[in-house]
Design a protein around this motif. Structure first.
Motif, PDB file in Angstrom:
ATOM      1  N   PHE A   1     -14.925 -17.034  -3.626  1.00  0.00           N
ATOM      2  CA  PHE A   1     -15.420 -16.718  -4.960  1.00  0.00           C
ATOM      3  C   PHE A   1     -14.229 -16.727  -5.912  1.00  0.00           C
ATOM      4  N   THR A   2     -14.520 -17.067  -7.123  1.00  0.00           N
ATOM      5  CA  THR A   2     -13.466 -17.186  -8.137  1.00  0.00           C
ATOM      6  C   THR A   2     -13.248 -15.843  -8.804  1.00  0.00           C
ATOM      7  N   PHE A   3     -11.971 -15.534  -9.076  1.00  0.00           N
ATOM      8  CA  PHE A   3     -11.682 -14.278  -9.772  1.00  0.00           C
ATOM      9  C   PHE A   3     -10.374 -14.415 -10.539  1.00  0.00           C
ATOM     10  N   THR A   4     -10.271 -13.583 -11.542  1.00  0.00           N
ATOM     11  CA  THR A   4      -9.028 -13.466 -12.304  1.00  0.00           C
ATOM     12  C   THR A   4      -8.550 -12.023 -12.195  1.00  0.00           C
ATOM     13  N   TYR A   5      -7.306 -11.796 -12.581  1.00  0.00           N
ATOM     14  CA  TYR A   5      -6.764 -10.438 -12.445  1.00  0.00           C
ATOM     15  C   TYR A   5      -5.734 -10.192 -13.536  1.00  0.00           C
ATOM     16  N   SER A   6      -5.492  -8.918 -13.790  1.00  0.00           N
ATOM     17  CA  SER A   6      -4.376  -8.483 -14.629  1.00  0.00           C
ATOM     18  C   SER A   6      -3.691  -7.353 -13.876  1.00  0.00           C
ATOM     19  N   ASP A   7      -2.372  -7.274 -13.990  1.00  0.00           N
ATOM     20  CA  ASP A   7      -1.625  -6.319 -13.186  1.00  0.00           C
ATOM     21  C   ASP A   7      -0.643  -5.541 -14.039  1.00  0.00           C
ATOM     22  N   GLY A   8      -0.783  -4.226 -14.051  1.00  0.00           N
ATOM     23  CA  GLY A   8       0.170  -3.380 -14.754  1.00  0.00           C
ATOM     24  C   GLY A   8       1.114  -2.670 -13.800  1.00  0.00           C
ATOM     25  N   SER A   9       0.912  -2.846 -12.486  1.00  0.00           N
ATOM     26  CA  SER A   9       1.733  -2.131 -11.511  1.00  0.00           C
ATOM     27  C   SER A   9       2.957  -2.912 -11.073  1.00  0.00           C
ATOM     28  N   GLY A  10       2.928  -4.238 -11.243  1.00  0.00           N
ATOM     29  CA  GLY A  10       4.029  -5.071 -10.778  1.00  0.00           C
ATOM     30  C   GLY A  10       3.972  -5.362  -9.282  1.00  0.00           C
ATOM     31  N   LEU A  11       2.932  -4.933  -8.622  1.00  0.00           N
ATOM     32  CA  LEU A  11       2.814  -5.160  -7.181  1.00  0.00           C
ATOM     33  C   LEU A  11       2.117  -6.475  -6.851  1.00  0.00           C
ATOM     34  N   VAL A  12       1.257  -6.933  -7.756  1.00  0.00           N
ATOM     35  CA  VAL A  12       0.486  -8.150  -7.503  1.00  0.00           C
ATOM     36  C   VAL A  12       1.192  -9.323  -8.164  1.00  0.00           C
ATOM     37  N   THR A  13       1.770 -10.178  -7.368  1.00  0.00           N
ATOM     38  CA  THR A  13       2.453 -11.371  -7.885  1.00  0.00           C
ATOM     39  C   THR A  13       1.514 -12.569  -7.811  1.00  0.00           C
ATOM     40  N   ALA A  14       1.928 -13.636  -8.482  1.00  0.00           N
ATOM     41  CA  ALA A  14       1.118 -14.856  -8.477  1.00  0.00           C
ATOM     42  C   ALA A  14       0.943 -15.396  -7.062  1.00  0.00           C
ATOM     43  N   ALA A  15       2.007 -15.243  -6.248  1.00  0.00           N
ATOM     44  CA  ALA A  15       1.940 -15.749  -4.874  1.00  0.00           C
ATOM     45  C   ALA A  15       0.916 -14.961  -4.057  1.00  0.00           C
ATOM     46  N   VAL A  16       0.910 -13.635  -4.245  1.00  0.00           N
ATOM     47  CA  VAL A  16      -0.053 -12.806  -3.510  1.00  0.00           C
ATOM     48  C   VAL A  16      -1.473 -13.142  -3.936  1.00  0.00           C
ATOM     49  N   ALA A  17      -1.707 -13.235  -5.259  1.00  0.00           N
ATOM     50  CA  ALA A  17      -3.046 -13.550  -5.749  1.00  0.00           C
ATOM     51  C   ALA A  17      -3.497 -14.926  -5.296  1.00  0.00           C
TER      52      ALA A  17
ATOM     53  N   ALA B   1      -1.248   0.649 -14.084  1.00  0.00           N
ATOM     54  CA  ALA B   1       0.202   0.798 -13.922  1.00  0.00           C
ATOM     55  C   ALA B   1       0.531   1.664 -12.707  1.00  0.00           C
ATOM     56  N   ASP B   2      -0.296   2.639 -12.409  1.00  0.00           N
ATOM     57  CA  ASP B   2      -0.046   3.525 -11.265  1.00  0.00           C
ATOM     58  C   ASP B   2      -1.300   3.579 -10.382  1.00  0.00           C
ATOM     59  N   PRO B   3      -1.429   2.651  -9.444  1.00  0.00           N
ATOM     60  CA  PRO B   3      -2.625   2.610  -8.592  1.00  0.00           C
ATOM     61  C   PRO B   3      -2.784   3.852  -7.711  1.00  0.00           C
ATOM     62  N   ALA B   4      -1.691   4.612  -7.536  1.00  0.00           N
ATOM     63  CA  ALA B   4      -1.794   5.800  -6.694  1.00  0.00           C
ATOM     64  C   ALA B   4      -2.624   6.893  -7.360  1.00  0.00           C
ATOM     65  N   THR B   5      -2.652   6.912  -8.690  1.00  0.00           N
ATOM     66  CA  THR B   5      -3.392   7.956  -9.406  1.00  0.00           C
ATOM     67  C   THR B   5      -4.503   7.387 -10.285  1.00  0.00           C
ATOM     68  N   GLN B   6      -4.469   6.080 -10.556  1.00  0.00           N
ATOM     69  CA  GLN B   6      -5.465   5.463 -11.429  1.00  0.00           C
ATOM     70  C   GLN B   6      -6.299   4.456 -10.632  1.00  0.00           C
ATOM     71  N   PRO B   7      -7.587   4.353 -10.918  1.00  0.00           N
ATOM     72  CA  PRO B   7      -8.443   3.436 -10.158  1.00  0.00           C
ATOM     73  C   PRO B   7      -8.246   1.979 -10.586  1.00  0.00           C
ATOM     74  N   VAL B   8      -8.480   1.086  -9.657  1.00  0.00           N
ATOM     75  CA  VAL B   8      -8.505  -0.349  -9.953  1.00  0.00           C
ATOM     76  C   VAL B   8      -9.889  -0.671 -10.502  1.00  0.00           C
ATOM     77  N   GLN B   9      -9.939  -1.293 -11.655  1.00  0.00           N
ATOM     78  CA  GLN B   9     -11.212  -1.646 -12.269  1.00  0.00           C
ATOM     79  C   GLN B   9     -11.660  -3.018 -11.745  1.00  0.00           C
ATOM     80  N   VAL B  10     -12.853  -3.040 -11.175  1.00  0.00           N
ATOM     81  CA  VAL B  10     -13.400  -4.278 -10.619  1.00  0.00           C
ATOM     82  C   VAL B  10     -14.668  -4.635 -11.379  1.00  0.00           C
ATOM     83  N   TYR B  11     -14.718  -5.844 -11.903  1.00  0.00           N
ATOM     84  CA  TYR B  11     -15.898  -6.365 -12.590  1.00  0.00           C
ATOM     85  C   TYR B  11     -16.370  -7.594 -11.820  1.00  0.00           C
TER      86      TYR B  11
END
Length: 408
Positions: free
Chosen positions: A60-76, A107-117
């Motif tokens: 399935f196709t998806f796009t993403y935005s990352d404020g944590s710096g953990l998700v790189t283009a290579a990982v995605a 920015a802080d996935p440890a305390t903030q939820p990841v929003q999935v649409y």
């Protein structure tokens, strides 16, 4: 002249039960239900595996935005995702169906939820969005750590080998607890499966009005002992019937049924707990059998016997209401009462024996109590059966029987 052929009684009673259709219907009911459950689990597991494989193959196709710096283009890219330039537009694309999903990493996935649409694909299909979004973040964190060893420890995947000592010797821990507790399992199965048989073993002759004829040719003690032995043999047949589908399912279909891999080689069979557990099992069985047979000899009908049967069954389950106290504080007053009260003693003592809190002296007292009272109950059953053989319409008076016995 009265006969004392115990083998004849045992053979007759055993065959009378096992040759009845209703016995096999009742005995095979549980195995048939287990086989049906195993089959449903097997089919369900196969369907789940097929669905899982299909879901893995379905891209399935998806796009993403990352404020944590953990998700790189290579990982995605490993999961087929593209970075979104505008979060609002990415959500709009999901609503219009242009892309299947959009993941917004905070920015802080440890305390903030990841929003999935995501585009609604149904309750079960929608779960793939959360799974992929979570796996992308985990993969990015692992790469950020950069060390497989640290990643493993961060996930808690660490093996620990523990040694405990008792009286200066290495103790087996849980591996020594399980074997003695198996006697408790056998005790419950035997009482639950044979309870009605024990109760009806003497009632059947009374209801059929044949007790006088039996007692003219058979010693009542031989008859009662033969019935008890036949009950034990019938119990073995029922337990084997119950165990066969479980063993077959575990040996041949363990992986298909998702059953845990049990390594029995680690179990430790300590002589004292095993011997004590066996004696407690036999003593408890004798006491309950003698009591139920005596009740059957005392009352005229099965309906009246049921009023006594229920409290006895409750007795063997009462100790589990305080099992936490039995395990943690074996010297508590309630535990001591349950340990020595005859109809809770077998279960409580077997629990304490399994967990290593039953001393040898306490074991001896409880075992003597169970066998002694069991013998008394069997003798009482003989007297009740002998003197109550012609009481077809009313309950036999225990005091009158004992008084008559003393006068004789």
């Amino acid at each position: 002249m009265k006969q004392h052929n115990l083998g004849t009684v045992v053979g007759f009673e055993f065959l009378r039960v096992v040759t009845k259709r209703r016995f096999w219907v009742a005995a095979l009911a549980i195995p048939v239900v287990l086989a049906a459950v195993f089959s449903l689990v097997f089919i369900s597991s196969s369907s789940t595996d097929n669905a899982s494989q299909a879901q893995k193959r379905a891209q399935f196709t998806f796009t993403y935005s990352d404020g944590s710096g953990l998700v790189t283009a290579a990982v995605a890219a490993q999961f087929g995702g593209m970075k979104a330039t505008d979060g609002d537009k990415a959500v709009a694309d999901v609503k219009s169906g242009t892309v299947d999903a959009y993941f917004a990493y905070p920015a802080d996935p440890a305390t903030q939820p990841v929003q999935v649409y995501g585009v609604d694909r149904g309750i079960f299909e929608n779960g793939k969005y959360d799974a992929v979004a979570r796996q992308i973040l985990v993969t990015g964190a692992q790469q950020k750590i950069g060390s497989p060893e640290l990643t493993t420890m961060a996930q808690g995947d660490v093996k620990v080998t523990a040694l405990t000592y008792k009286d200066g010797q290495v103790s087996g821990g849980l591996d020594t607890v399980i074997p003695p507790l198996l006697f408790l399992v056998v005790f419950y199965l035997s009482i639950v499966m044979l309870g009605n048989q024990m109760l009806n073993s003497t009632l059947e002759e009374k209801e059929n009005r044949v007790t006088e004829m039996i007692l003219t040719t058979m010693n009542p003690t031989t008859l009662i002992v033969g019935k008890v032995i036949s009950l034990f043999l019938v119990g073995l047949v029922q337990m084997l019937t119950f165990a066969v589908p479980v063993v077959v399912g575990y040996v041949f279909f363990r992986s298909n049924l998702n059953l845990p891999d049990v390594d029995l080689s680690h179990l430790v069979l300590e002589p004292q707990p095993m011997v004590v557990g066996f004696l407690l099992l036999v003593g408890g069985f004798v006491l309950f059998t003698g009591t139920l047979v005596a009740i059957g000899a005392m009352v005229p009908t099965v309906k009246e016997a049921g009023t006594y049967f229920a409290p006895l069954m409750i007795m063997i389950f009462v100790p589990f209401y305080v099992v936490s106290v039995i395990v943690s504080d074996p010297h508590a007053v309630i535990v001591q009462v349950f340990t020595y009260f005859p109809y809770t003693a077998s279960v409580t003592a077997m629990l304490r024996n399994g967990f290593g809190t039953l001393t040898l002296a306490e074991s001896g007292i409880v075992i003597l109590e169970l066998f002694g009272l069991g013998f008394v109950a069997l003798r009482l059953a003989v007297y009740l059966f002998r003197y109550g053989s012609i009481e077809y319409s009313k309950k036999l008076s225990l005091s009158s029987v004992l008084g008559r016995r003393r006068r004789v």
